[in-house]
Design a protein around this motif. Structure first.
Motif, PDB file in Angstrom:
ATOM      1  N   VAL A  65     -11.135 -11.319 -13.333  1.00 13.71           N
ATOM      2  CA  VAL A  65     -11.794 -10.222 -13.443  1.00 13.71           C
ATOM      3  C   VAL A  65     -11.554  -9.533 -12.399  1.00 13.71           C
ATOM      4  CG1 VAL A  65     -13.310  -8.848 -14.225  1.00 13.71           C
ATOM      5  CG2 VAL A  65     -12.553 -10.088 -15.996  1.00 13.71           C
ATOM      6  N   ARG A  66     -12.031 -10.501 -11.304  1.00 13.04           N
ATOM      7  CA  ARG A  66     -12.360  -9.256  -9.992  1.00 13.04           C
ATOM      8  C   ARG A  66     -10.986  -9.432  -9.251  1.00 13.04           C
ATOM      9  NH1 ARG A  66     -16.998  -8.616  -6.910  1.00 13.04           N
ATOM     10  NH2 ARG A  66     -18.139  -9.900  -8.508  1.00 13.04           N
ATOM     11  N   THR A  67      -9.537 -10.427  -9.448  1.00 11.88           N
ATOM     12  CA  THR A  67      -8.425 -10.223  -8.878  1.00 11.88           C
ATOM     13  C   THR A  67      -7.771  -8.901  -8.900  1.00 11.88           C
ATOM     14  OG1 THR A  67      -8.453 -12.494  -8.980  1.00 11.88           O
ATOM     15  CG2 THR A  67      -6.426 -11.388  -8.520  1.00 11.88           C
ATOM     16  N   MET A  68      -8.186  -8.360 -10.870  1.00  9.55           N
ATOM     17  CA  MET A  68      -7.163  -7.761 -11.310  1.00  9.55           C
ATOM     18  C   MET A  68      -7.517  -6.580 -10.735  1.00  9.55           C
ATOM     19  SD  MET A  68      -7.913  -5.524 -13.852  1.00  9.55           S
ATOM     20  CE  MET A  68      -9.052  -5.930 -15.013  1.00  9.55           C
ATOM     21  N   ALA A  69      -9.012  -6.247 -10.652  1.00 10.81           N
ATOM     22  CA  ALA A  69      -9.501  -5.082 -10.352  1.00 10.81           C
ATOM     23  C   ALA A  69      -9.189  -4.458  -8.999  1.00 10.81           C
ATOM     24  CB  ALA A  69     -11.136  -4.643 -10.377  1.00 10.81           C
ATOM     25  N   ALA A  70      -8.568  -6.244  -7.945  1.00 10.50           N
ATOM     26  CA  ALA A  70      -8.530  -5.930  -6.989  1.00 10.50           C
ATOM     27  C   ALA A  70      -7.525  -5.091  -5.869  1.00 10.50           C
ATOM     28  CB  ALA A  70      -9.096  -7.131  -5.840  1.00 10.50           C
ATOM     29  N   VAL A  71      -6.552  -6.155  -6.864  1.00  9.66           N
ATOM     30  CA  VAL A  71      -5.329  -5.809  -7.026  1.00  9.66           C
ATOM     31  C   VAL A  71      -5.029  -4.043  -7.375  1.00  9.66           C
ATOM     32  CG1 VAL A  71      -3.279  -5.965  -8.300  1.00  9.66           C
ATOM     33  CG2 VAL A  71      -4.178  -7.994  -7.776  1.00  9.66           C
ATOM     34  N   SER A  72      -5.623  -3.305  -8.030  1.00  8.50           N
ATOM     35  CA  SER A  72      -5.809  -1.945  -8.850  1.00  8.50           C
ATOM     36  C   SER A  72      -6.380  -1.575  -7.910  1.00  8.50           C
ATOM     37  CB  SER A  72      -6.139  -1.803 -10.338  1.00  8.50           C
ATOM     38  OG  SER A  72      -7.160  -2.249 -10.396  1.00  8.50           O
ATOM     39  N   SER A  73      -7.405  -1.655  -7.976  1.00 12.64           N
ATOM     40  CA  SER A  73      -8.048  -0.676  -6.587  1.00 12.64           C
ATOM     41  C   SER A  73      -6.781  -0.799  -5.130  1.00 12.64           C
ATOM     42  CB  SER A  73      -9.650  -1.724  -5.857  1.00 12.64           C
ATOM     43  OG  SER A  73      -9.946  -1.527  -6.695  1.00 12.64           O
ATOM     44  N   LEU A  74      -6.894  -1.953  -4.034  1.00 17.25           N
ATOM     45  CA  LEU A  74      -5.701  -1.427  -3.383  1.00 17.25           C
ATOM     46  C   LEU A  74      -4.430  -0.912  -3.828  1.00 17.25           C
ATOM     47  CD1 LEU A  74      -6.531  -5.677  -2.025  1.00 17.25           C
ATOM     48  CD2 LEU A  74      -6.689  -3.723  -1.078  1.00 17.25           C
ATOM     49  N   THR A  75      -3.677  -0.949  -4.827  1.00 15.23           N
ATOM     50  CA  THR A  75      -2.653   0.344  -5.313  1.00 15.23           C
ATOM     51  C   THR A  75      -3.381   1.157  -4.713  1.00 15.23           C
ATOM     52  OG1 THR A  75      -2.335  -2.403  -6.968  1.00 15.23           O
ATOM     53  CG2 THR A  75      -1.014   0.284  -6.306  1.00 15.23           C
ATOM     54  N   VAL A  76      -4.172   1.636  -5.590  1.00 14.89           N
ATOM     55  CA  VAL A  76      -4.494   2.838  -5.580  1.00 14.89           C
ATOM     56  C   VAL A  76      -4.962   3.656  -3.694  1.00 14.89           C
ATOM     57  CG1 VAL A  76      -7.233   4.372  -6.110  1.00 14.89           C
ATOM     58  CG2 VAL A  76      -6.057   2.886  -7.867  1.00 14.89           C
ATOM     59  N   VAL A  77      -5.712   2.865  -3.394  1.00 12.23           N
ATOM     60  CA  VAL A  77      -6.103   2.941  -1.970  1.00 12.23           C
ATOM     61  C   VAL A  77      -4.807   3.462  -1.581  1.00 12.23           C
ATOM     62  CG1 VAL A  77      -6.755   1.481  -0.456  1.00 12.23           C
ATOM     63  CG2 VAL A  77      -8.237   1.797  -1.746  1.00 12.23           C
ATOM     64  N   CYS A  78      -3.952   2.672  -1.255  1.00 12.83           N
ATOM     65  CA  CYS A  78      -2.590   2.106  -0.468  1.00 12.83           C
ATOM     66  C   CYS A  78      -1.661   3.808  -0.925  1.00 12.83           C
ATOM     67  CB  CYS A  78      -1.463   0.988  -1.142  1.00 12.83           C
ATOM     68  SG  CYS A  78      -1.924  -0.508  -0.356  1.00 12.83           S
ATOM     69  N   PHE A  79      -2.106   3.856  -2.429  1.00 11.73           N
ATOM     70  CA  PHE A  79      -0.439   4.899  -2.527  1.00 11.73           C
ATOM     71  C   PHE A  79      -1.829   6.099  -1.931  1.00 11.73           C
ATOM     72  CE2 PHE A  79       1.602   2.457  -5.687  1.00 11.73           C
ATOM     73  CZ  PHE A  79       2.729   2.774  -5.303  1.00 11.73           C
ATOM     74  N   TYR A  80      -2.613   6.375  -2.274  1.00 17.26           N
ATOM     75  CA  TYR A  80      -3.279   7.840  -1.147  1.00 17.26           C
ATOM     76  C   TYR A  80      -3.552   7.545  -0.167  1.00 17.26           C
ATOM     77  CZ  TYR A  80      -7.331  10.558  -2.936  1.00 17.26           C
ATOM     78  OH  TYR A  80      -8.304  11.809  -2.965  1.00 17.26           O
ATOM     79  N   LEU A  81      -3.613   6.847   0.596  1.00 14.80           N
ATOM     80  CA  LEU A  81      -3.398   6.246   1.706  1.00 14.80           C
ATOM     81  C   LEU A  81      -2.226   6.771   2.482  1.00 14.80           C
ATOM     82  CD1 LEU A  81      -6.195   4.901   3.584  1.00 14.80           C
ATOM     83  CD2 LEU A  81      -4.783   2.633   3.647  1.00 14.80           C
ATOM     84  N   VAL A  82      -1.519   6.723   2.414  1.00 12.62           N
ATOM     85  CA  VAL A  82      -0.371   6.742   2.004  1.00 12.62           C
ATOM     86  C   VAL A  82      -0.285   8.198   2.716  1.00 12.62           C
ATOM     87  CG1 VAL A  82       2.701   6.942   2.049  1.00 12.62           C
ATOM     88  CG2 VAL A  82       1.218   4.283   2.011  1.00 12.62           C
ATOM     89  N   ALA A  83      -0.243   9.268   1.337  1.00 12.32           N
ATOM     90  CA  ALA A  83      -0.184   9.969   1.069  1.00 12.32           C
ATOM     91  C   ALA A  83      -1.121  11.327   1.999  1.00 12.32           C
ATOM     92  CB  ALA A  83      -0.650  10.482  -0.719  1.00 12.32           C
ATOM     93  N   GLN A  84      -1.937  10.549   2.720  1.00 14.28           N
ATOM     94  CA  GLN A  84      -3.208  11.024   3.334  1.00 14.28           C
ATOM     95  C   GLN A  84      -2.642  10.882   4.729  1.00 14.28           C
ATOM     96  OE1 GLN A  84      -5.986  12.904   3.059  1.00 14.28           O
ATOM     97  NE2 GLN A  84      -5.812  12.344   1.029  1.00 14.28           N
ATOM     98  N   MET A  85      -2.009  10.049   5.587  1.00 11.42           N
ATOM     99  CA  MET A  85      -1.332   9.368   6.265  1.00 11.42           C
ATOM    100  C   MET A  85      -0.259  10.949   6.733  1.00 11.42           C
ATOM    101  SD  MET A  85      -3.518   6.818   7.608  1.00 11.42           S
ATOM    102  CE  MET A  85      -1.924   6.585   9.254  1.00 11.42           C
ATOM    103  N   VAL A  86       0.285  10.672   6.212  1.00 12.17           N
ATOM    104  CA  VAL A  86       1.789  11.536   5.180  1.00 12.17           C
ATOM    105  C   VAL A  86       1.810  12.802   6.027  1.00 12.17           C
ATOM    106  CG1 VAL A  86       4.007  12.417   5.031  1.00 12.17           C
ATOM    107  CG2 VAL A  86       3.225   9.875   4.621  1.00 12.17           C
TER     108      VAL A  86
END
Lengths: 554, 111
Positions: free
Chosen positions: A147-168
């Motif tokens: 369950v943690r792996t799943m939550a971490a994968v989706s958290s990191l996916t959200v974080v990465c997309f959000y982060l890229v949008a902010q950085m650009v």
């Protein structure tokens, strides 16, 4: 595995970007703006000072992830507002009202309406059950590893997309406002973010967000008041002029192209409302307060600030139609109605310049920069926590890692995320990143929210159900966005979108709930029985806070 | 920090306390009621946006630019926030008092 998933996603998107790039003209580099740089340097020195102070107080894992749990409700409310209102809020939503009128206001209520729901259904349970990440809650009585792996994968996916949008966004904005090169701008943002998070952890991040929230509220209010004074503070006078001058005319007052059909409108409402309740960096803020009482107060203050600021933005957007939209200074070649200097996102900045001159423009530029820093820091911290607390300490080391080891990993993770953010920011420079924020919310609503809410409310939830539903929501949200017009046609250059809507939530979120429910129901394994039996104790703790992670004494 | 065994014993006692059932049903009922109010108004509004967009742009009175949409949204911003204030007041006062009492009773009996 997780890295591979993101790389695969990027591989899918990157080749197409170079095509899309030609269509979007690069923002013009502006001359150095001394007021803006001066104010920004002031902000940075202040926050670095705070980081230095915070570094001395960041000794334990609890200090690093949650500021020792000692933040007050009021402070946390401001920090949540600072974390939640990104540069997209200030610049994007003002521009949205400017170009589409009331559509922008409809967007804003959807961004806001998630907050009362978070308070009524989640805030107290989040605080009572969670420690450092929301995966602490979803894996409370389920299989830690899966369950943690799943939550971490989706958290990191959200974080990465959000982060890229902010950085650009950050790169474009800084190039435009400060006259700095795009790549240099990304390095500045990335480096500052790494310093705040790595050395100051949640204490520094919280204070950066608090200061930024105050600057944003003050800056926005000042621009709004100065703009409204030009209309004798009369909404009617302003709207009369706006409607008569805008190319949309009366249509400014009606829902328009953003919400072309019922499915899009409902999907947007659902995605924004429940996406808010599944954003890892927002959820993490609930673990920084002393107890459930303060968690509730946090939402009260945060939602008050957010609601206020959205209404300020509405007024700014309408006022800009007259003040910016009729001033040749702000159009390329001085042609009113032509291309806005610096692109559509600059409306709020032009408005600041028009009503308050270079000084106010400088201040608002510094606010925008501070806003980006605060949001990326919160994201990086949430991402680092998913890597070090969930994946490293709980999945790989199975809870045997010492606090020192976990902290070391979290600091490496913060630096790693900073580097990833810089590299991706450079790779995605020419791309319209608006869909990435929508995607982040879509994934949060479809992968994080259903499992999180069911783990708190439904005794029948089992590991298999949570894992199946979580991954289903994640994959469905990503695929639907890839197949939608904004990626399939605009980015990948295909003729026809495979998925006719832009918002995935209306489909992917119910799918996640349904799969979680069915798989859990069908699961009759011994583990599943034990997991259901463990709900009762979890329920008492969720309701009373007895046994909840305590604030560490400082 | 208590050990897991004694913590579980406290949980068991809390569950048996009728005040706990009362707390949960009162608070959950209240939270559900408020959520239903927010969700109904919010999705009701989005239904109007979706299926009757012309109503949104309708002016409240002749010659005014305050439309049904703008008024409804401003109302939602204020009303939803007032509901959060109402919930926080009751949860932090009345409900937390019951919670404290329940935990105190259960911890006392275990020791």
């Amino acid at each position: 595995m997780l890295a591979r998933l993101n790389v695969a996603l990027l591989a899918l998107l990157v080749p197409a970007l170079s095509f899309a790039g030609d269509a979007i003209s690069a923002t013009e580099k502006q001359p150095l703006n001394l007021h803006a740089i001066g104010m920004f340097v002031l902000f940075v020195s202040m926050t670095l000072g705070i980081t230095y102070w915070a570094a001395g107080r960041t000794k334990s894992a609890s200090d690093f992830y949650t500021a020792g749990g000692g933040i007050t409700g009021f402070q946390n409310g401001l920090a949540i507002a600072g974390d939640y209102m990104s540069a997209a809020t200030l610049l994007g939503l003002t521009a949205l009202v400017y170009t589409k009128g009331v559509d922008g206001y409809i967007y804003m209520i959807a961004f806001f309406a998630g907050w009362p729901i978070i308070l009524f259904l989640m805030a107290e349970r989040l605080r009572n059950l969670g420690k450092f990440t929301f995966a602490d809650i979803t894996s409370y009585r389920l299989n830690q590893g899966k369950v943690r792996t799943m939550a971490a994968v989706s958290s990191l996916t959200v974080v990465c997309f959000y982060l890229v949008a902010q950085m650009v966004g950050a790169g474009q904005l800084i190039k435009l406002l400060f006259g700095l090169d795009y790549n240099i701008a990304l390095f500045v943002v990335g480096a500052l973010m790494m310093v705040y998070v790595t050395f100051g952890g949640m204490v520094a991040t919280t204070w950066v967000q608090i200061i930024k929230a105050c600057m944003l509220l003050a800056g926005g209010t000042l621009v709004m008041v100065l703009a409204m004074s030009q209309f004798g503070f009369s909404f009617e006078t302003m709207m009369g002029q706006a409607v008569s001058l805008h190319s949309l005319g009366e249509k400014l007052l009606f829902p328009g192209t953003l919400l072309p059909d019922p499915v899009t409108a409902l999907s947007l409402g659902l995605g924004l409302m429940f996406g808010t309740a599944g954003l890892p960096h927002i959820l993490m803020r609930f673990f920084t307060v002393t107890n459930a009482k303060e968690a509730r107060k946090s939402v009260l203050y945060a939602s008050g600030f957010v609601a206020y600021f959205f209404n300020v933005i509405l007024l700014m957007g309408f006022a800009a139609i007259i003040i910016v939209g009729q001033n040749p200074e702000f159009f390329e070649g001085g042609k009113i109605g032509g291309k806005i200097v610096g692109g559509g996102n600059m409306i709020a900045m032009h408005l600041a310049k028009a009503v308050g001159g270079n000084l106010l423009l400088g201040f608002l530029s510094a606010v925008a920069f501070a806003t980006i820093l605060a949001v990326v820091s919160g994201l990086a911290l949430a991402g680092a926590a998913a890597i070090s607390h969930d994946i490293y300490a709980r999945v790989i080391r199975k809870g045997k890692a010492t606090e020192t080891e976990e902290l070391r990993v979290s600091r490496f993770a913060s630096v790693g995320l900073g580097l990833v953010a810089i590299v991706l920011g450079i790779a995605f420079e020419k791309m319209n990143v608006a869909f990435m924020v929508a995607l982040a919310f879509g994934i949060a609503a479809s992968a994080n929210f259903p499992v999180l809410i069911l783990s708190m409310y439904w005794k029948g939830l089992t590991t298999r159900g949570a894992v199946a539903g979580g991954y289903a929501g994640l994959v469905a949200a990503v695929l639907l966005v890839v197949f939608s017009k904004s990626v399939w046609v605009t980015v990948l250059g295909n003729a026809q979108a495979l998925f006719p809507y832009d918002q995935p939530a209306l489909f992917s979120m119910p799918l996640a709930f349904l799969i979680t429910f069915i798989v859990s129901k069908l699961d009759n394994s011994a583990e599943a029985q034990a997991e259901r039996a463990a709900f009762d104790d979890q329920y008492v703790r969720a309701q009373t806070g007895f046994g909840a992670a305590e604030a560490s004494a400082h | 920090m208590s050990t897991n065994a004694s913590q579980n014993a406290v949980y068991a006692r809390i569950r048996k306390n009728p005040r706990f059932a009362e707390l949960v049903s009162k608070r959950q009922g209240f939270a559900t009621l408020l959520s239903v109010i927010v969700l109904t108004i919010f999705y009701g509004f989005f239904m109007v946006v979706a299926f009757n967009p012309n109503l949104i742009g309708q002016r409240l009175s002749e010659g005014s630019y305050v439309t049904v949409g703008i008024a409804a949204e401003l109302f939602m911003f204020i009303f939803f926030w007032v509901l959060t204030a109402v919930y926080v007041k009751r949860a932090n006062g009345e409900f937390d008092a019951i919670t404290t009492e329940i935990i105190r009773d259960a911890s006392k009996e275990v020791k």
